[in-house]
Design a protein around this motif. Structure first.
Motif, PDB file in Angstrom:
ATOM      1  N   SER A   6       0.806  -1.207   0.000  1.00  0.00           N
ATOM      2  CA  SER A   6       0.000   0.000   0.000  1.00  0.00           C
ATOM      3  C   SER A   6       0.845   1.266   0.000  1.00  0.00           C
ATOM      4  CB  SER A   6      -0.941   0.009   1.209  1.00  0.00           C
ATOM      5  OG  SER A   6      -0.194   0.008   2.408  1.00  0.00           O
ATOM      6  N   ASP A   7       2.161   1.148   0.207  1.00  0.00           N
ATOM      7  CA  ASP A   7       3.016   2.329   0.214  1.00  0.00           C
ATOM      8  C   ASP A   7       3.521   2.681  -1.188  1.00  0.00           C
ATOM      9  OD1 ASP A   7       4.610   0.062   0.118  1.00  0.00           O
ATOM     10  OD2 ASP A   7       6.092   0.805   1.535  1.00  0.00           O
ATOM     11  N   LEU A   8       3.168   1.887  -2.193  1.00  0.00           N
ATOM     12  CA  LEU A   8       3.562   2.169  -3.571  1.00  0.00           C
ATOM     13  C   LEU A   8       2.314   2.417  -4.406  1.00  0.00           C
ATOM     14  CD1 LEU A   8       6.318  -0.532  -4.177  1.00  0.00           C
ATOM     15  CD2 LEU A   8       6.627   1.860  -3.558  1.00  0.00           C
ATOM     16  N   TYR A   9       2.262   3.577  -5.049  1.00  0.00           N
ATOM     17  CA  TYR A   9       1.140   3.933  -5.910  1.00  0.00           C
ATOM     18  C   TYR A   9       1.630   4.995  -6.887  1.00  0.00           C
ATOM     19  CZ  TYR A   9       1.006   7.436  -2.212  1.00  0.00           C
ATOM     20  OH  TYR A   9       1.359   8.394  -1.309  1.00  0.00           O
ATOM     21  N   PRO A  10       0.968   5.148  -8.038  1.00  0.00           N
ATOM     22  CA  PRO A  10       1.415   6.141  -9.021  1.00  0.00           C
ATOM     23  C   PRO A  10       1.528   7.532  -8.399  1.00  0.00           C
ATOM     24  CG  PRO A  10      -0.204   4.695  -9.990  1.00  0.00           C
ATOM     25  CD  PRO A  10      -0.164   4.374  -8.519  1.00  0.00           C
ATOM     26  N   GLY A  11       2.627   8.194  -8.693  1.00  0.00           N
ATOM     27  CA  GLY A  11       2.864   9.540  -8.189  1.00  0.00           C
ATOM     28  C   GLY A  11       3.793   9.595  -6.994  1.00  0.00           C
ATOM     29  N   VAL A  12       3.978   8.484  -6.285  1.00  0.00           N
ATOM     30  CA  VAL A  12       4.841   8.496  -5.105  1.00  0.00           C
ATOM     31  C   VAL A  12       6.307   8.465  -5.546  1.00  0.00           C
ATOM     32  CG1 VAL A  12       4.991   5.994  -4.688  1.00  0.00           C
ATOM     33  CG2 VAL A  12       5.112   7.550  -2.772  1.00  0.00           C
ATOM     34  N   GLY A  46       1.432  -2.358 -10.508  1.00  0.00           N
ATOM     35  CA  GLY A  46       0.465  -3.436 -10.725  1.00  0.00           C
ATOM     36  C   GLY A  46       1.137  -4.792 -10.787  1.00  0.00           C
ATOM     37  N   GLN A  47       0.326  -5.818 -10.903  1.00  0.00           N
ATOM     38  CA  GLN A  47       0.843  -7.178 -11.004  1.00  0.00           C
ATOM     39  C   GLN A  47       1.429  -7.382 -12.385  1.00  0.00           C
ATOM     40  OE1 GLN A  47       1.202  -9.414  -8.570  1.00  0.00           O
ATOM     41  NE2 GLN A  47       0.384  -7.892  -7.205  1.00  0.00           N
ATOM     42  N   ALA A  48       2.584  -8.006 -12.433  1.00  0.00           N
ATOM     43  CA  ALA A  48       3.270  -8.282 -13.695  1.00  0.00           C
ATOM     44  C   ALA A  48       3.644  -9.758 -13.711  1.00  0.00           C
ATOM     45  CB  ALA A  48       4.516  -7.406 -13.820  1.00  0.00           C
ATOM     46  N   LEU A  57       5.011  -7.996  -8.145  1.00  0.00           N
ATOM     47  CA  LEU A  57       4.483  -6.637  -8.124  1.00  0.00           C
ATOM     48  C   LEU A  57       5.443  -5.780  -8.918  1.00  0.00           C
ATOM     49  CD1 LEU A  57       2.362  -4.642  -7.100  1.00  0.00           C
ATOM     50  CD2 LEU A  57       3.832  -4.219  -5.142  1.00  0.00           C
ATOM     51  N   GLY A  58       4.943  -5.160  -9.968  1.00  0.00           N
ATOM     52  CA  GLY A  58       5.798  -4.375 -10.847  1.00  0.00           C
ATOM     53  C   GLY A  58       5.544  -2.888 -10.738  1.00  0.00           C
ATOM     54  N   VAL A  59       6.570  -2.110 -11.071  1.00  0.00           N
ATOM     55  CA  VAL A  59       6.448  -0.653 -11.104  1.00  0.00           C
ATOM     56  C   VAL A  59       7.092  -0.125 -12.384  1.00  0.00           C
ATOM     57  CG1 VAL A  59       6.436  -0.413  -8.593  1.00  0.00           C
ATOM     58  CG2 VAL A  59       8.591  -0.253  -9.805  1.00  0.00           C
ATOM     59  N   LYS A  60       6.514   0.952 -12.902  1.00  0.00           N
ATOM     60  CA  LYS A  60       7.112   1.671 -14.022  1.00  0.00           C
ATOM     61  C   LYS A  60       7.412   3.077 -13.531  1.00  0.00           C
ATOM     62  CE  LYS A  60       4.888  -0.966 -17.689  1.00  0.00           C
ATOM     63  NZ  LYS A  60       4.126  -0.889 -18.944  1.00  0.00           N
ATOM     64  N   LEU A  61       8.510   3.638 -14.019  1.00  0.00           N
ATOM     65  CA  LEU A  61       9.006   4.920 -13.533  1.00  0.00           C
ATOM     66  C   LEU A  61       8.792   6.011 -14.559  1.00  0.00           C
ATOM     67  CD1 LEU A  61      12.427   3.484 -12.318  1.00  0.00           C
ATOM     68  CD2 LEU A  61      10.327   3.727 -10.973  1.00  0.00           C
ATOM     69  N   GLU A  62       8.452   7.215 -14.084  1.00  0.00           N
ATOM     70  CA  GLU A  62       8.309   8.354 -14.988  1.00  0.00           C
ATOM     71  C   GLU A  62       9.641   8.648 -15.651  1.00  0.00           C
ATOM     72  OE1 GLU A  62       6.622  11.800 -13.124  1.00  0.00           O
ATOM     73  OE2 GLU A  62       4.724  10.784 -12.706  1.00  0.00           O
ATOM     74  N   GLY A  63       9.623   8.826 -16.957  1.00  0.00           N
ATOM     75  CA  GLY A  63      10.830   9.183 -17.697  1.00  0.00           C
ATOM     76  C   GLY A  63      11.811   8.049 -17.927  1.00  0.00           C
ATOM     77  N   VAL A  64      11.441   6.816 -17.561  1.00  0.00           N
ATOM     78  CA  VAL A  64      12.348   5.681 -17.727  1.00  0.00           C
ATOM     79  C   VAL A  64      11.637   4.579 -18.502  1.00  0.00           C
ATOM     80  CG1 VAL A  64      13.707   3.897 -16.573  1.00  0.00           C
ATOM     81  CG2 VAL A  64      13.529   6.180 -15.561  1.00  0.00           C
ATOM     82  N   ASP A  65      12.215   4.198 -19.647  1.00  0.00           N
ATOM     83  CA  ASP A  65      11.749   3.033 -20.391  1.00  0.00           C
ATOM     84  C   ASP A  65      12.708   1.913 -20.037  1.00  0.00           C
ATOM     85  OD1 ASP A  65      11.125   1.027 -22.182  1.00  0.00           O
ATOM     86  OD2 ASP A  65      11.049   2.337 -23.920  1.00  0.00           O
ATOM     87  N   ALA A  81       9.034  -4.377  -7.829  1.00  0.00           N
ATOM     88  CA  ALA A  81       8.866  -3.358  -6.784  1.00  0.00           C
ATOM     89  C   ALA A  81       9.860  -3.535  -5.641  1.00  0.00           C
ATOM     90  CB  ALA A  81       7.440  -3.392  -6.247  1.00  0.00           C
ATOM     91  N   LYS A  82      10.389  -4.740  -5.464  1.00  0.00           N
ATOM     92  CA  LYS A  82      11.353  -4.982  -4.387  1.00  0.00           C
ATOM     93  C   LYS A  82      12.647  -4.201  -4.598  1.00  0.00           C
ATOM     94  CE  LYS A  82       9.661  -9.571  -3.286  1.00  0.00           C
ATOM     95  NZ  LYS A  82       9.956 -10.994  -3.218  1.00  0.00           N
ATOM     96  N   ARG A  83      12.842  -3.679  -5.780  1.00  0.00           N
ATOM     97  CA  ARG A  83      14.059  -2.922  -6.078  1.00  0.00           C
ATOM     98  C   ARG A  83      13.951  -1.454  -5.656  1.00  0.00           C
ATOM     99  NH1 ARG A  83      15.751  -4.489 -12.108  1.00  0.00           N
ATOM    100  NH2 ARG A  83      17.680  -3.517 -11.437  1.00  0.00           N
ATOM    101  N   PHE A  84      12.797  -1.069  -5.086  1.00  0.00           N
ATOM    102  CA  PHE A  84      12.547   0.324  -4.713  1.00  0.00           C
ATOM    103  C   PHE A  84      11.899   0.394  -3.341  1.00  0.00           C
ATOM    104  CE2 PHE A  84      12.409  -0.174  -9.248  1.00  0.00           C
ATOM    105  CZ  PHE A  84      13.222   0.841  -9.700  1.00  0.00           C
ATOM    106  N   ARG A  85      12.086   1.542  -2.674  1.00  0.00           N
ATOM    107  CA  ARG A  85      11.382   1.821  -1.424  1.00  0.00           C
ATOM    108  C   ARG A  85      10.883   3.255  -1.500  1.00  0.00           C
ATOM    109  NH1 ARG A  85      13.870   5.437   1.485  1.00  0.00           N
ATOM    110  NH2 ARG A  85      16.118   5.609   1.518  1.00  0.00           N
TER     111      ARG A  85
END
Length: 129
Positions: A6-12, A46-48, A57-65, A81-85
């Protein structure tokens, strides 16, 4: 495997804590698109699924492909997502502000919460006399 944070969501804003890409021989190399210690903003969470890594659990970053997955027909595949906090600019700032003013208003995502006094029970006629 379904995972949720719950601590990871778009915009954080998040900090990369693992910029290494594991290789088949057990070694790893630095990911060319992200850097450990660097701050990023999430644009998707989201789930990947990956045919080697399975569900995560996957994350995409702004400005990063990510460029990860293009060889398998999945452009801009999500990072694990485990690669980020989440970024914590000052982890004890809230506690310092409470110590300075215990009656302060705390504004959160769900709106302001105020320190409320408990309702006062009215005295009965017998208690008044």
């Amino acid at each position: 495997m379904t995972e949720s944070r719950s601590d990871l969501y778009p915009g954080v804003e998040v900090v990369c804590i693992d910029d290494q890409v594991p290789l088949a021989d057990g070694t790893s190399v630095k990911d060319a698109n992200i850097t450990e210690g660097q701050t990023y903003r999430l644009r998707w969470v989201g789930q990947a699924t990956h045919y080697v890594f399975g569900g995560y659990l996957g994350v995409k970053l702004e400005g990063v492909d990510s460029k990860f997955g293009e060889a398998w027909g999945v452009p801009d595949a999500p990072y694990n997502a485990k690669r980020f906090r989440p970024l914590v600019k000052d982890p004890i700032a809230l506690f310092r502000s409470i110590a300075a003013d215990p009656t302060r208003t705390i504004d959160g995502e769900e709106g302001p919460r105020r320190n409320k006094k408990l309702p006062v029970r009215e005295k009965t006629k017998e208690e008044v006399e």
